[in-house]
Design an enzyme around this catalytic site. Structure first.
Site, mmCIF file in Angstrom:
data_model
loop_
_atom_site.group_PDB
_atom_site.id
_atom_site.type_symbol
_atom_site.label_atom_id
_atom_site.label_comp_id
_atom_site.label_asym_id
_atom_site.label_seq_id
_atom_site.Cartn_x
_atom_site.Cartn_y
_atom_site.Cartn_z
ATOM 1 N N LYS A 167 -22.031 42.985 62.747
ATOM 2 C CA LYS A 167 -21.355 41.852 62.019
ATOM 3 C C LYS A 167 -20.287 42.311 61.759
ATOM 4 O O LYS A 167 -19.669 42.005 60.840
ATOM 5 C CB LYS A 167 -22.499 41.708 61.993
ATOM 6 N N ARG A 168 -20.450 43.644 62.023
ATOM 7 C CA ARG A 168 -19.393 44.780 60.619
ATOM 8 C C ARG A 168 -17.928 44.506 62.053
ATOM 9 O O ARG A 168 -16.993 44.572 61.069
ATOM 10 C CB ARG A 168 -19.523 45.945 60.265
#
Ligand code: GLU
Length: 316
Positions: free
Chosen positions: A254-255
């Site tokens: 998700k980063r």
């Protein structure tokens, strides 16, 4: 959601699920998994359940669940039942934990992080700490004393026994639970129920017969099979699929902002993203746009790679 909720279901004996942990926007890795899960179930005429694995409500605020629903809808990955929210099922999990305690399979653990490191130093496997069993045999008196100063986590006693299974995609997998994993936590000291417990109870309770998920969870499966056995529940068939990696070999997460659906939806249409994902999954000859209908007709587990997949820079 489809207007006629049951229009897709022809085979009530087959149930799959999406089980996102909504701790951010969805990324390509999540979608890759849901696409394959969806295709496998829909091709068999089965039903799809959506379950938010939002046990950690601090990391999974409601607004992220809204984003997940929106992204799935946008892609056309529909579901027939849910969304269910694990954050609302605490009483169910606690009742099952109480059963384990009555069976003398659960014990409170008062070890701190520092204790764990010291006691387990020689017992590491893959960088994972194997719990040394320090609190396994505390006397009731000692437990009462410790409870006055500290909230315990709760661990399941693991047997010195091999748990194995044949993964529908990755083949044979086995682990000796006590030696390779150790007694594992089912409820954390801060009161959060563990993924391992909730996923088993929910998949069984929701009638899930087929689980498709990332290969990072392959090594969780023996623990889950043990829980199925203790509770006399029938495990689903498991299909673990390769992970998507960034070009430098890191796991997509998700980063990776530009791999998040919030960004990708501004750049591509749903059919374009489906085409690219299907190409990576080996079920589409190139990365051209494609419909879910076409993919459902073509889907075949034998085409899906077994090694982790690097997403080339030019693709997105
Ligand atoms: N909630 C987990 C995840 O998003 C999936 C768990 C599972 O499929 O068993 O990684």
């Amino acid at each position: 959601m489809p207007e006629d909720k049951n229009k897709n279901i022809k085979n009530l004996n087959i149930t799959g699920r999406f089980a996102p942990s909504p701790s951010g926007r969805m990324h390509l890795g999540n979608l890759f998994c849901y696409l394959i899960a969806w295709l496998s179930i829909r091709q068999q005429g089965g039903r799809v359940i959506l379950r938010m694995e939002d046990l950690d409500i601090v990391r999974c605020p409601a607004r992220y669940s809204v984003g997940v629903l929106d992204d799935l809808n946008w892609l056309g990955l529909d579901w027939d039942e849910g969304p269910y929210y694990q954050s609302q099922r605490g009483e169910f999990y606690q009742a099952k934990l109480d059963e384990l305690e009555k069976l003398n399979l659960l014990y409170p653990c008062f070890c701190t992080r520092a204790d764990l490191k010291i006691a387990s130093a020689p017992h590491m496997s893959d960088g994972k700490i194997i719990y040394a069993g320090t609190c396994r045999n505390l006397t009731p008196e000692k437990i009462n004393l410790l409870k006055k100063t500290r909230k315990p986590s709760w661990r399941l006693k693991t047997p010195d026994e091999i748990f194995d299974f044949i993964d529908g995609h990755m083949g044979y997998y086995a682990e000796n639970l006590n030696q390779d994993c150790g007694d594992f936590i089912l409820k954390r000291s801060d009161g959060l129920f563990a993924y391992q417990l909730a996923v088993v109870l929910d998949d069984a309770d929701m009638g899930v017969t087929e689980v498709t998920r990332g290969a990072d969870l392959l090594s969780s499966t023996p623990r889950q099979l043990y829980l199925y056995q203790i509770f006399h529940l029938t495990p689903p068939k498991f299909y673990h699929i390769p992970l998507l990696l960034a070009p430098d070999g890191r796991r997509l997460s998700k980063r990776d902002r530009d791999m998040g659906l919030d960004i990708l939806r501004g750049r591509y249409q749903a059919r374009e993203i489906l085409g690219k994902l299907a190409y990576l999954a080996g079920i589409h000859p190139d990365a051209s746009p494609v419909s879910l209908e076409d993919l459902t007709a073509k889907f075949n587990w034998n085409l899906v790679p077994r090694e982790n997949i690097i997403v080339p820079d030019y693709l997105f």
